[in-house]
Design an enzyme around this catalytic site. Structure first.
Site, short mmCIF file in Angstrom:
data_model
loop_
_atom_site.label_atom_id
_atom_site.label_comp_id
_atom_site.label_asym_id
_atom_site.label_seq_id
_atom_site.Cartn_x
_atom_site.Cartn_y
_atom_site.Cartn_z
N GLN A 1 38.96 8.03 17.74
CA GLN A 1 39.22 6.73 17.60
C GLN A 1 40.45 6.61 16.36
O GLN A 1 40.22 5.41 15.50
CB GLN A 1 38.08 5.77 17.32
CG GLN A 1 37.28 5.45 18.68
CD GLN A 1 38.24 4.45 19.52
OE1 GLN A 1 39.08 3.74 19.10
NE2 GLN A 1 38.05 4.51 20.65
N SER A 2 41.36 7.43 16.11
CA SER A 2 42.06 7.59 15.16
C SER A 2 43.19 6.38 14.89
O SER A 2 44.02 6.24 16.03
CB SER A 2 42.81 8.78 15.14
OG SER A 2 43.90 8.89 14.12
#
Ligand SMILES: *Cc1c(COP(=O)(O)O)cnc(C)c1O
Length: 339
Positions: free
Chosen positions: A82-83
């Site tokens: 989920q960068s």
């Protein structure tokens, strides 16, 4: 040095513009009143604009100038699934006509088609998911992916998340942000005592260097989103010194101007804490201000905790850096305690 001198130094480094700057600086009187605390202002770096914005956009401006100068035809980068880093990197690559390969550590939310992961797919990034104990072990996997690409005749620019060169160049984006804040504070007649942020490395390092260069008397309160193997403050100073080298400015940073806290991480990186949930709701209900569950929610929880511990006077001006991350909110729907 004065602002013009620092801007002149910054202007010598190649930069590819992606962000809408300056980002707004907004007062939060209802949040301040609800906490019976100091005057809180929010620096809206969630509004840098590139694919939902965030702090990475300022950093990427310097990294992409280097990638393009090197004649890269694609980017290889990596982080968690989920960068925010990879989201803004992917958008910058697309806007520059480059391909991008991402190596992602399967995180809290795995590879659910939500939040940032959804956006990587929408922008057509080439995504590889790996199982690793820590993002700190990601470097070899990124190098291997870059080697595959070179074998296919591609010219990748490798964004190594732990390499000092990368971190120092990215930090320059926040030296520039320090100049921007200094300008806004002067225009508004504000004299903040503290700047509170969720920082891991480049953001606090760049701000610390920028404020030291401008002789701004301000304390950086860094709230870490993750428990690192290395002491944060040592690492922030190390990156700041490398950025100083890159800029060629003779500045020293007094370590007492930086405080770094690991105590608001909770169980681990990417897991929402009760205090983070409370902070998300308080900012949203008092100001319509949307924070994220991984970084800024925990940083706001830290600020709330320190206000309740009577650290600040009512007359103090405290600036909170909203570093973005809001798309991840949608991947965390079940963790927010809403019904
Ligand atoms: C990456 C990130 C941070 C930390 O930034 P660093 O430059 O690594 O210190 C803080 N907030 C958000 C929303 C982020 O995505």
């Amino acid at each position: 040095m004065n602002r013009e001198e620092l801007e002149e130094k910054l202007g010598r480094l190649p930069r590819r513009s992606f962000a809408h700057l300056p980002t707004p600086l907004e007062p939060c009187p209802r949040l301040s009143a609800a906490l019976m605390g100091p005057q809180i202002w929010v620096k809206r770096d969630d509004l840098t604009g590139l694919c939902f914005g965030g702090n990475k956009t300022r950093q990427i401006e310097y990294l992409f100038a280097e990638a393009l100068a090197q004649g890269a035809d694609m980017i290889v980068a990596g982080a968690g699934s989920q960068s925010n880093w990879c989201r803004q990197m992917t958008a910058a690559a697309r806007k520059s006509g480059l391909d991008i390969a991402l190596v992602l550590v399967s995180g809290e939310k795995g590879n659910r088609l939500q939040g940032n992961f959804l956006l990587f797919k929408l922008m057509g990034a080439d995504v590889t998911v790996v199982e690793l104990a820590s993002i700190e072990d990601l470097q070899p996997a990124i190098e291997a992916r870059a080697a595959d690409m070179r074998a296919k005749g591609r010219r990748p620019y490798v964004v190594a998340p732990m390499a000092l060169d990368t971190l120092a160049l990215g930090a320059i984006g926040y030296v520039q942000a320090a100049v921007e804040l200094d300008t806004q504070w002067e225009a508004l007649g504000l004299n903040p005592t503290c700047l509170v942020l969720s920082g891991a490395n480049m953001t606090p390092a760049g701000l610390a260097l920028g404020f030291a260069a401008l002789s701004r008397q301000i304390k950086l309160i860094n709230i870490s989103p993750v428990l690192w193997r290395q002491d944060r403050k040592t690492d922030i100073l190390r990156i700041a010194m490398a950025a100083r080298q890159r800029l060629g400015i003779p500045v020293s940073i007094d370590p007492v101007t930086i405080e770094s806290y690991d105590s608001y991480v909770g169980e681990r990186y990417g897991v929402v804490t009760d205090a983070c949930r409370e902070a998300l709701k308080l900012a949203a209900t008092t100001e319509g201000l949307i924070l994220d569950p991984v970084y800024t929610g925990k940083a706001m929880a830290g600020l709330i905790d320190q206000i309740r511990a009577n650290r600040f006077a009512k007359s103090d001006v405290v600036v909170f850096l909203h570093s973005g991350g809001t798309p991840a909110l949608f991947a965390y729907a079940e963790d927010l305690g809403l019904d």
